[in-house]
Design a protein around this motif. Structure first.
Motif, PDB file in Angstrom:
ATOM      1  N   THR A 195     -51.525  47.759 -22.492  1.00  0.00           N
ATOM      2  CA  THR A 195     -50.638  48.745 -21.878  1.00  0.00           C
ATOM      3  C   THR A 195     -50.524  48.470 -20.383  1.00  0.00           C
ATOM      4  OG1 THR A 195     -51.337  50.402 -23.501  1.00  0.00           O
ATOM      5  CG2 THR A 195     -50.226  51.199 -21.500  1.00  0.00           C
ATOM      6  N   ARG A 253     -59.836  49.936 -15.796  1.00  0.00           N
ATOM      7  CA  ARG A 253     -60.161  49.075 -16.928  1.00  0.00           C
ATOM      8  C   ARG A 253     -61.567  48.502 -16.805  1.00  0.00           C
ATOM      9  NH1 ARG A 253     -54.938  47.834 -19.196  1.00  0.00           N
ATOM     10  NH2 ARG A 253     -53.273  48.422 -17.725  1.00  0.00           N
ATOM     11  N   SER A 310     -53.163  58.052 -28.085  1.00  0.00           N
ATOM     12  CA  SER A 310     -52.016  57.803 -27.211  1.00  0.00           C
ATOM     13  C   SER A 310     -51.510  56.372 -27.298  1.00  0.00           C
ATOM     14  CB  SER A 310     -52.382  58.122 -25.768  1.00  0.00           C
ATOM     15  OG  SER A 310     -53.384  57.227 -25.304  1.00  0.00           O
ATOM     16  N   GLY A 311     -52.278  55.512 -27.939  1.00  0.00           N
ATOM     17  CA  GLY A 311     -51.875  54.116 -28.055  1.00  0.00           C
ATOM     18  C   GLY A 311     -52.089  53.308 -26.798  1.00  0.00           C
ATOM     19  N   VAL A 312     -52.925  53.799 -25.885  1.00  0.00           N
ATOM     20  CA  VAL A 312     -53.212  53.071 -24.646  1.00  0.00           C
ATOM     21  C   VAL A 312     -54.286  52.033 -24.928  1.00  0.00           C
ATOM     22  CG1 VAL A 312     -54.031  53.250 -22.274  1.00  0.00           C
ATOM     23  CG2 VAL A 312     -52.530  55.025 -23.213  1.00  0.00           C
ATOM     24  N   THR A 313     -53.961  50.775 -24.693  1.00  0.00           N
ATOM     25  CA  THR A 313     -54.874  49.673 -24.970  1.00  0.00           C
ATOM     26  C   THR A 313     -54.917  48.733 -23.774  1.00  0.00           C
ATOM     27  OG1 THR A 313     -53.190  48.197 -25.876  1.00  0.00           O
ATOM     28  CG2 THR A 313     -54.178  49.800 -27.392  1.00  0.00           C
ATOM     29  N   ALA A 315     -50.193  57.428 -14.518  1.00  0.00           N
ATOM     30  CA  ALA A 315     -50.826  57.038 -15.783  1.00  0.00           C
ATOM     31  C   ALA A 315     -51.367  58.239 -16.549  1.00  0.00           C
ATOM     32  CB  ALA A 315     -51.954  56.034 -15.509  1.00  0.00           C
ATOM     33  N   LEU A 361     -49.582  59.204 -19.733  1.00  0.00           N
ATOM     34  CA  LEU A 361     -49.757  58.442 -20.974  1.00  0.00           C
ATOM     35  C   LEU A 361     -50.525  59.242 -22.018  1.00  0.00           C
ATOM     36  CD1 LEU A 361     -50.659  54.971 -19.399  1.00  0.00           C
ATOM     37  CD2 LEU A 361     -48.446  55.682 -20.358  1.00  0.00           C
ATOM     38  N   ILE A 408     -54.206  52.412 -14.570  1.00  0.00           N
ATOM     39  CA  ILE A 408     -55.198  52.592 -15.621  1.00  0.00           C
ATOM     40  C   ILE A 408     -56.458  51.857 -15.198  1.00  0.00           C
ATOM     41  CG2 ILE A 408     -55.741  52.188 -18.050  1.00  0.00           C
ATOM     42  CD1 ILE A 408     -52.670  51.964 -18.535  1.00  0.00           C
ATOM     43  N   ASP A 437     -49.758  49.115 -16.362  1.00  0.00           N
ATOM     44  CA  ASP A 437     -49.804  50.242 -15.444  1.00  0.00           C
ATOM     45  C   ASP A 437     -48.389  50.750 -15.192  1.00  0.00           C
ATOM     46  OD1 ASP A 437     -52.528  49.982 -15.157  1.00  0.00           O
ATOM     47  OD2 ASP A 437     -52.422  48.938 -13.230  1.00  0.00           O
TER      48      ASP A 437
END
Length: 544
Positions: free
Chosen positions: A164, A174, A158-161, A188, A191, A172, A166
């Motif tokens: 990214t 973390r 999904s490319g969530v890093t 979220a 995503l 998100i 919120d």
């Protein structure tokens, strides 16, 4: 159609919130899908036409069919066909079931499903690493449907890093270094969720019909689907309802609560009017669902004072600006829509009541969940003609309540939770629902909790040390009041005025229980089961 005579047992008519009494009705005659007579067996039996069928109640209770005023059948049916975790509890049990599902479905590109309980994890939060044993991405929705548990592969796809941000309506979780930990709250979820395999129209219809069968087995003959539209990566289920209604496969009375997209504004109202006009048969779509906040366990429920120990700015989320909300609700009301609110925190409840001030009681607006109500707002339900839509199963001491709610709500605010009896004392109208698959769809389990404020036997939390300690017992209801909420109250909320009670001329949606719960000790109400269910006078379920 052959006449059908029910005889030999007490009848809860739901025409008043009082239990069956000695000398009360003990027979009901059904003709052409309607109740033709109610009363003493000797009088009613004489009206039955030759060749009629008979159901011998043998002392069992006959009730109106139950109506679930807040449920998600399509989502539940889809989850039942995936990796379902609702019937187990705890990380080892979850991992065992997930591994078994993965092994049984090696061809599925994702491991998706849901039903995990926040209370099974320290701080309510699982971690992506716990799912990294899988050879595929995983996306598992939390039991309350307000968060998703994903693994590292899903985040990568999904490319969530760490970079990214919120989303405005979500968070998100973390790790300390900012890396997403694997839990996505509220908005979220979108995503990752849309990347999971999309169910086909055939899958969605199969899910609806499976859910309908399950609800019939629990005596539910009508419901309000609390989200008809696209939400949290789910497909729009309106076409499925329209198809099932047109073909006759939908046999329950259903109201669809059309989803209010909180990323948009008043421009969507014209679309809602168009969608409402598409309804047909047993399916109508005159309600609009507005989710005003999240849930207390992840601090997204909108509260007035900050959560305890969470910083001075942690007051949860109001998903629709309260000022704009008033205008939206006023226009929906003017157009004859019912507004169906989700409100958990006391600020969200107040914002919903404020928005409903001055609206038409004839549209039968209601607020679901009402977990926390600031005491001065309780009388407003009756004063404004707003129905309180109860999900009674949540009003107990269980892990999620004791470890993830009470410590962060604080003593005073915790005492404002699920004030069912206060609502009744101030004259509020009640309806009731399950929020299935968030919790069990069984109305009798919900009635048990409303009466006892303890966990029913057999629930995943039944062994919890305080599960047998009543939660705010001063808010207990009597059985007749809560049974009336599940029958007459919820049918009224759905504008199903021909159902919900047993009276001459009304639709013959009826349930035979396997015993009379009014004769049981209160702590045994949960043992009652459905023996027979009838929709429009036709048998749709018989317990084997």
């Amino acid at each position: 159609m052959t006449d059908l005579l029910f005889r030999g047992g007490p009848v809860f008519t739901a025409t008043a919130p009082s239990p069956p009494r000695p000398g009360g009705p003990d027979a009901v005659l059904v003709r052409d899908g309607r109740v033709a007579a109610v009363g003493a067996e000797a009088d009613v039996a004489r009206l039955a036409r030759p060749g009629h069928d008979t159901v011998d109640l043998a002392g069992r209770l006959l009730t109106p069919g139950f109506t679930d005023a807040h449920v998600h059948p399509v989502q539940a049916g889809l989850e039942r066909a995936k990796c379902e975790l609702t019937e187990v509890f705890g990380l080892p049990a979850y991992l065992e079931r997930i591994a078994a599902y993965a092994a049984a479905h090696p061809d599925r590109p994702w491991i998706d499903g849901g039903g995990w309980d926040m209370a099974a994890f320290p701080g309510g939060l699982p971690h992506r690493a716990q799912l990294d044993f899988l050879d595929r991405p995983a996306y598992l929705i939390q039991r309350d449907h307000h968060a998703a548990w994903v693994n590292t592969r899903a985040l990568e796809l999904s490319g969530v890093t760490a970079a990214t941000p919120d989303p405005p309506d979500g968070r998100i979780e973390r790790d300390a270094d900012g890396t997403p930990s694997g839990v996505l709250h509220e908005g979220a979820m979108d995503l990752v969720g849309p990347l999971t395999p999309r169910p086909t129209p055939a899958d969605i219809e199969a899910a609806l019909l499976d859910a309908q069968d399950h609800l019939f087995s629990l005596g539910v003959t009508g419901w309000q689907d609390a989200i008809v539209g696209s939400y949290a990566g789910s497909e729009d289920n309106l076409p499925t309802y329209l198809s099932a209604a047109a073909s006759g496969r939908l046999r329950a009375r259903v109201v669809g609560a059309l989803w209010w997209d909180r990323t948009r504004g008043a421009e969507q109202i014209e679309e809602l009017v168009t969608r409402r006009a598409m309804a047909r048969g047993l399916f109508s779509a005159g309600s609009v669902k507005i989710m005003q906040d999240g849930i207390a366990e992840n601090f997204t429920a909108a509260v007035i004072e900050p959560y305890c120990g969470c910083g001075p700015d942690q007051r949860g989320l109001s998903y629709v600006d309260p000022v704009l909300l008033r205008g939206h609700v006023a226009e929906l009301d003017r157009l004859g829509f019912q507004v169906h609110f989700h409100a958990i925190g006391e600020r969200a409840v107040r914002e919903a009541l404020d928005a409903l001030e001055g609206t038409s009681p004839g549209n039968r607006h209601h607020i679901a969940h009402v977990q926390i109500i600031e005491p001065s707002d309780v009388p407003r339900f009756a004063r404004q003609g707003v129905t309180a839509n109860l999900q009674p199963l949540w009003a107990t001491h269980h892990l999620q309540m004791d470890e993830l709610c009470i410590p962060f709500l604080g003593e005073e605010r915790s005492s404002w939770q699920y004030p069912f009896a206060d609502l009744v004392r101030t004259g509020a109208r009640l309806c009731a629902g399950s929020d299935w698959p968030v919790s069990s769809a069984d109305p009798l389990q919900g009635m048990h909790v409303a009466v006892n404020r303890t966990e029913p036997g057999g629930s995943v939390h039944a062994g919890y040390p305080t599960a047998g300690t009543p939660f705010l017992p001063e808010q207990c209801l009597d059985l007749a009041t809560v049974m009336a909420a599940y029958t007459a109250g919820s049918a009224w909320t759905n504008h199903h005025d021909e159902a919900g009670v047993i009276a001459e001329g009304r639709r013959a949606d009826l349930v035979v229980l396997d015993r009379d719960p009014f004769t049981l000790p209160p702590g045994e109400i949960w043992t009652t089961q459905v023996a027979l269910t009838f929709a429009g006078g036709e048998a749709v379920y018989e317990r084997r």
